[in-house]
Scaffold this motif. Structure first.
Motif, PDB file in Angstrom:
ATOM      1  N   GLY A  74      24.988  -5.482   9.367  1.00  0.00           N
ATOM      2  CA  GLY A  74      26.324  -5.026   9.016  1.00  0.00           C
ATOM      3  C   GLY A  74      27.076  -6.067   8.210  1.00  0.00           C
ATOM      4  O   GLY A  74      27.737  -5.745   7.217  1.00  0.00           O
ATOM      5  N   LEU A  86      28.038   0.262  16.772  1.00  0.00           N
ATOM      6  CA  LEU A  86      28.669  -0.800  17.552  1.00  0.00           C
ATOM      7  C   LEU A  86      29.941  -0.310  18.237  1.00  0.00           C
ATOM      8  O   LEU A  86      30.234  -0.697  19.369  1.00  0.00           O
ATOM      9  N   THR A 109      32.054  -6.046  11.898  1.00  0.00           N
ATOM     10  CA  THR A 109      30.897  -5.870  12.778  1.00  0.00           C
ATOM     11  C   THR A 109      30.655  -7.090  13.666  1.00  0.00           C
ATOM     12  O   THR A 109      30.316  -6.951  14.839  1.00  0.00           O
ATOM     13  N   ILE A 125      26.498   1.409  10.846  1.00  0.00           N
ATOM     14  CA  ILE A 125      26.381   0.300  11.794  1.00  0.00           C
ATOM     15  C   ILE A 125      27.661   0.153  12.609  1.00  0.00           C
ATOM     16  O   ILE A 125      27.623  -0.077  13.828  1.00  0.00           O
ATOM     17  N   THR A 126      28.811   0.298  11.960  1.00  0.00           N
ATOM     18  CA  THR A 126      30.086   0.241  12.683  1.00  0.00           C
ATOM     19  C   THR A 126      30.181   1.358  13.710  1.00  0.00           C
ATOM     20  O   THR A 126      30.684   1.156  14.828  1.00  0.00           O
ATOM     21  N   TYR A 130      30.557  -7.376  17.744  1.00  0.00           N
ATOM     22  CA  TYR A 130      29.438  -7.996  18.459  1.00  0.00           C
ATOM     23  C   TYR A 130      29.941  -9.093  19.394  1.00  0.00           C
ATOM     24  O   TYR A 130      29.495  -9.214  20.535  1.00  0.00           O
ATOM     25  N   GLU A 157      35.454  -0.105   5.267  1.00  0.00           N
ATOM     26  CA  GLU A 157      34.932  -1.161   6.138  1.00  0.00           C
ATOM     27  C   GLU A 157      35.617  -2.486   5.855  1.00  0.00           C
ATOM     28  O   GLU A 157      35.893  -3.266   6.777  1.00  0.00           O
ATOM     29  N   ALA A 198      24.149  -6.259  14.023  1.00  0.00           N
ATOM     30  CA  ALA A 198      25.381  -6.946  13.624  1.00  0.00           C
ATOM     31  C   ALA A 198      25.162  -7.774  12.358  1.00  0.00           C
ATOM     32  O   ALA A 198      26.013  -7.808  11.464  1.00  0.00           O
TER      33      ALA A 198
END
Length: 687
Positions: free
Chosen positions: A154, A428, A91, A424-425, A95, A276, A151
C-alpha cells in the motif's frame, strides 16, 4: 477575486467565533485534494472510446458519480478518516494501529514503559476479549507476514501514485496549448511540463504550510470556475444530464457494451484519483477540515464538472480525446488554461506531501533505510520534507513524462496504482473495524462486500493494462518492496545475533571486575537498540579492547513506538543497571514526533536532568561532575561477516543490507551531536 472574497468571509466567520477548522479547510484545497479535483483534465482522454453514443456517455457519468459518492464520500470521508493513528493517516498508520491493539506485528510490538515496568514486557496494550480473527493472525506467522506485506505494498503504491499524478496532471494541462496552436509539438509540451515539475519539487523545502498558503487561492479558483462552466454546458447542451444518477444507466451500459464496457472502467477509475492521498495527508491537517472542504467544495465541484463535460460530449461525441478543453467556451479558454495549469501544479502537491509522510512513517518504524526527514513546521509535527525522497520523485516524474510522452499511456499506468492502493485500504480498514472498533460482523460485511466487489471489478479492468504502461508502478513498487524487505531482513538477522550473544547485567559486572579494566572520568552515552534487559555484544567487544569504561555510562536507546506521538512526560525513562555509575535510558518517540536535541540543553542535558530527578543526592552530583569532565557518544558499527559456509540467500540479502546500511544516513548526525564527541566501535557479526 475569488480568494479575496473567501478570505473576507473567513475573517468575518472567525470574528463570530466559528471554528478554525474553516480556515484549515480552505488551506487543504492547496494540498490535500489536488489530484482529486484536477481529474477532469485526463479522465475522458484516458478512456480510448470508440464511436461512443449518448447512452454510453450517460452510463459513464453514472459510473463516475457513484464511484465518487461511494469511494470518495462513504468510504474515505465517512469511514477511513476515523481510522487515524493520533492524527496520522494512510496504510502504514492503520498497520501501526493494528499492531498497538494486537500482537500481530513482525517486529516486537512496542509500548511506553514506566520505571516500575519490566523491560521484558513487549506485549501491546489490548482491551477486551480477543476475537477469533485476532487470535488467528497472532498465532500465524504467515498471516502476520502477509499483513506486513499488504501494508508495504500500500505504501509503495502510494509512492507510485506520487510519481504518476504530477506527470499526468501537468502534462494534460499543458497539452491545452495544442488546441489553439496545432504547430506546438509534443516534445515541446513534454519539455515544458518537465520544467514546471522541476520548479515544483524545488519549492518543497519551504514546507507544506507555506506551499498551501500560496496554492489554496489557485485551487479555490479552480473549484469555483469549473462547476460554473459545467452548469453552463448542462444548460446549453443537455439539461437532463442528472437523470444519469440513476444506477440503471450503469446496468444498461454494461449490457450494451459488455467486454468493451468492462475495459473502459480502467479510465473511469481515474475520477477518484487522489482519494488515498487525502487519507495519507491527514497528518498535515485535520479530519474535520478535510471533511468540510470535501463536502462543501470538492464533491459538488466534481459532480457538476463531470456533468458539464458529459453534457458537452453527448452533443459532440468525437471530442472525448480532449474532453476538458473542448467543453470550455472559447471566450474563457485562455483564463481556464492558466487556471488549469496552475491547478495541475497544485494537484502534484497532495501526492508529494503524502509520499513524504509515508516515507517518514516507515523510516521511524525501521522498515526503510534512514533518509533525512526535516520537520518544516514547529506547530504541526506531521509536516515533513525529505530531500532524498524529493529529488528521487523529481527524477522519476520527469522520466515518466519523457518516457511515455502521452497522457493516455500514463493513464494506463495510473489506474493500476489508484485502485490497488484503495483495495489495500479496504482490507486494512476491515481489520481495524473487527479488531479495534469491535464493529458487528453484519455491519462490517455491509462495508466489506460492496467495496470488495466494486474495487475488485476495477482491479480486474486495470490489470488488463499492465502491458500498456501499467508495469511502471509495479516496477517502482517491487523495487521499493525489495529495499524494504532487504533492510528488514538485515535488521532481523542483526537482532537474532545479538540475542544469541547478549551481555546480561551479570556479565557486565564480570567484565568490569576483570583485571586491568578501569573506570575513567567523564560521561559516556553508549547507544543500544535493545529494550530487553540485556546489552549488545559490541559492549563486551568495547570493554575487552579498550580495557575501560567511563565513570558514568548511560546505555541509551532511542525507541520509536508504533504510535504517532508520545507525551513529553513519558519520553525519557531512566533506571540503574547494577554496577556503580551505570544507567539505562530509553527515549520514546512516535513516528510523527520530531527528534530535535539541538534546542534547550541538548541530548546530554535532557538525560542528565532525568537522572538527577531519578537518583538525587550525591549520585546526582557525581553525574554532573562526570558531564563536566567531558561527554562522549559511543556507537557500535556492526557488519556481517559472510563466510564460505554462508547460505547463498543470506549472501545476497545480507550483502544488499550492508550496501543499504553503508549508503543510508547515520543515526547520530540526526541528533545534533557534535562531531568531536562521536566515537564508533566496529565489530563483525557472523552471518
Amino acid at each position: 477575486m475569488v480568494d479575496s472574497i473567501f478570505c473576507t468571509m473567513l475573517l468575518l466567520l472567525q470574528k463570530k467565533g466559528v471554528s478554525q477548522d474553516l480556515i484549515l479547510a480552505y488551506k487543504t484545497l492547496g494540498v490535500v485534494f489536488g489530484g482529486l479535483v484536477t481529474s477532469p483534465l485526463y479522465v475522458y482522454p484516458s478512456m480510448n472510446l470508440t464511436n461512443p453514443t449518448e447512452e454510453d456517455y450517460l452510463g459513464i457519468y453514472s459510473i463516475m458519480f457513484w464511484t465518487l459518492t461511494l469511494i470518495g464520500f462513504v468510504k474515505y470521508i465517512c469511514i477511513a478518516l476515523n481510522a487515524d493513528d493520533h492524527g496520522e493517516g494512510g496504510t502504514f498508520a492503520m498497520y501501526s494501529l493494528l499492531c498497538q491493539h494486537a500482537n500481530i506485528g513482525i517486529l516486537p510490538s512496542k509500548k511506553i514503559y514506566t520505571e516500575e515496568e519490566s523491560l521484558t514486557s513487549t506485549q501491546p496494550v489490548v482491551a477486551g476479549r480477543p476475537g477469533r480473527l485476532r487470535r488467528f493472525i497472532e498465532r500465524s506467522i504467515i498471516a502476520r507476514r502477509l499483513l506486513l506485506l499488504t501494508a508495504i505494498l500500500g505504501m509503495c503504491m502510494l509512492i507510485g501514485d506520487g510519481i504518476l499524478t504530477p506527470a499526468i496532471s501537468v502534462l494534460s494541462a499543458i497539452d491545452g496549448l495544442r488546441g489553439p496552436f496545432p504547430s506546438v509539438s509534443k516534445p515541446a509540451v513534454e519539455g515544458l511540463s518537465a520544467a514546471i515539475l522541476v520548479g515544483l519539487f524545488l519549492l518543497q523545502k519551504y514546507g507544506t504550510s507555506r506551499v498551501s498558503f500560496m496554492f489554496s487561492p489557485i485551487m479555490a479558483a479552480w473549484t469555483f470556475t469549473t462547476p460554473v462552466i459545467g452548469v453552463y454546458s448542462i444548460w446549453r447542451y443537455y439539461p437532463g444530464i442528472f437523470k444519469a444518477m440513476s444506477p440503471h444507466y450503469i446496468v444498461r451500459f454494461f449490457v450494451t457494451n459488455q467486454t468493451r464496457g468492462w475495459q473502459l472502467l480502467g479510465g473511469t477509475v481515474l475520477c477518484i484519483t487522489g482519494a488515498e492521498a487525502m487519507f495519507a495527508d491527514l497528518g498535515h491537517f485535520s479530519k474535520r477540515s478535510i471533511q468540510i472542504a470535501f463536502l462543501s467544495s470538492i464533491y459538488p465541484s466534481l459532480v457538476l464538472t463531470y456533468a458539464g463535460q458529459t453534457a458537452y460530449l453527448i452533443n459532440n461525441v468525437d471530442d472525448f480525446s480532449d474532453g476538458f478543453y473542448k467543453f470550455v467556451p472559447r471566450p474563457v479558454y485562455w483564463p481556464m488554461f492558466v487556471i488549469a495549469t496552475l491547478a495541475a501544479i497544485v494537484a502534484s502537491q497532495s501526492l508529494i506531501s503524502a509520499t513524504f509522510s509515508v516515507i517518514k512513517q516507515s523510516v521511524a518504524l525501521d522498515y526503510f533505510p534512514r533518509v533525512k526527514v526535516v520537520h518544516t513546521s514547529k506547530s504541526k509535527e506531521g509536516e515533513v520534507y525529505s530531500p532524498e525522497t524529493n529529488y528521487m520523485l523529481m527524477l522519476l516524474c520527469v522520466g515518466v513524462i519523457l518516457g511515455f510522452g502521452d497522457g493516455k499511456d500514463i493513464g494506463n499506468a495510473f489506474g493500476v496504482v489508484v485502485i490497488l492502493v484503495m483495495l489495500i485500504t479496504t482490507i486494512l480498514l476491515t481489520l481495524v473495524m473487527l479488531i479495534i472498533w469491535g464493529t458487528h460482523a453484519v455491519l462490517v460485511a455491509l462495508y466489506f462486500v460492496p467495496f470488495l466487489l466494486l474495487e475488485g471489478t476495477y482491479v480486474s479492468a486495470v490489470c488488463a493494462k499492465i502491458l500498456r504502461g501499467g508495469w511502471v508502478p509495479f516496477a517502482v513498487s517491487v523495487a521499493l518492496a525489495v529495499v524494504m524487505f532487504g533492510w528488514y531482513y538485515g535488521r532481523q538477522r542483526k537482532t537474532e545475533y545479538e540475542a544469541a550473544n547478549k551481555v546480561t547485567l551479570e556479565r557486565l559486572g564480570e567484565l568490569l571486575s576483570a583485571p586491568g579494566v578501569h573506570r575513567v572520568p567523564g560521561l559516556c552515552f553508549f547507544y543500544s537498540n535493545r529494550q530487553d534487559g540485556w546489552l549488545t555484544p559490541v559492549l563486551a567487544h568495547y570493554i575487552r579492547n579498550m580495557r575501560s569504561l567511563h565513570e558514568v555510562t548511560v546505555f541509551l536507546t532511542l525507541r520509536y513506538l508504533l504510535v504517532a506521538r508520545v507525551d513529553v512526560k513519558d519520553r525519557v525513562a531512566v533506571r540503574r543497571l547494577g554496577p556503580s555509575g551505570v544507567y539505562g535510558c530509553t527515549i520514546h518517540y512516535g513516528y510523527a514526533d520530531a527528534i530535535d536535541f539541538e534546542e534547550e540543553d541538548g541530548l546530554a542535558g535532557q538525560v542528565v536532568g532525568a537522572l538527577r530527578e531519578h537518583v538525587g543526592g550525591e549520585e546526582a552530583a557525581r553525574v554532573e561532575a562526570a558531564r563536566a569532565a567531558g561527554v562522549v557518544h559511543v556507537r557500535g558499527k556492526m557488519r556481517f561477516h559472510v563466510g564460505k559456509d554462508t547460505r547463498l540467500f543470506d549472501r545476497l540479502l545480507l550483502g544488499f543490507y550492508e550496501f543499504l546500511h553503508s549508503t543510508c544516513r547515520s543515526a547520530l548526525p540526526a541528533l545534533g551531536i557534535p562531531l568531536q564527541q562521536r566515537v564508533e566501535i566496529g565489530m563483525l557479526y557472523k552471518a
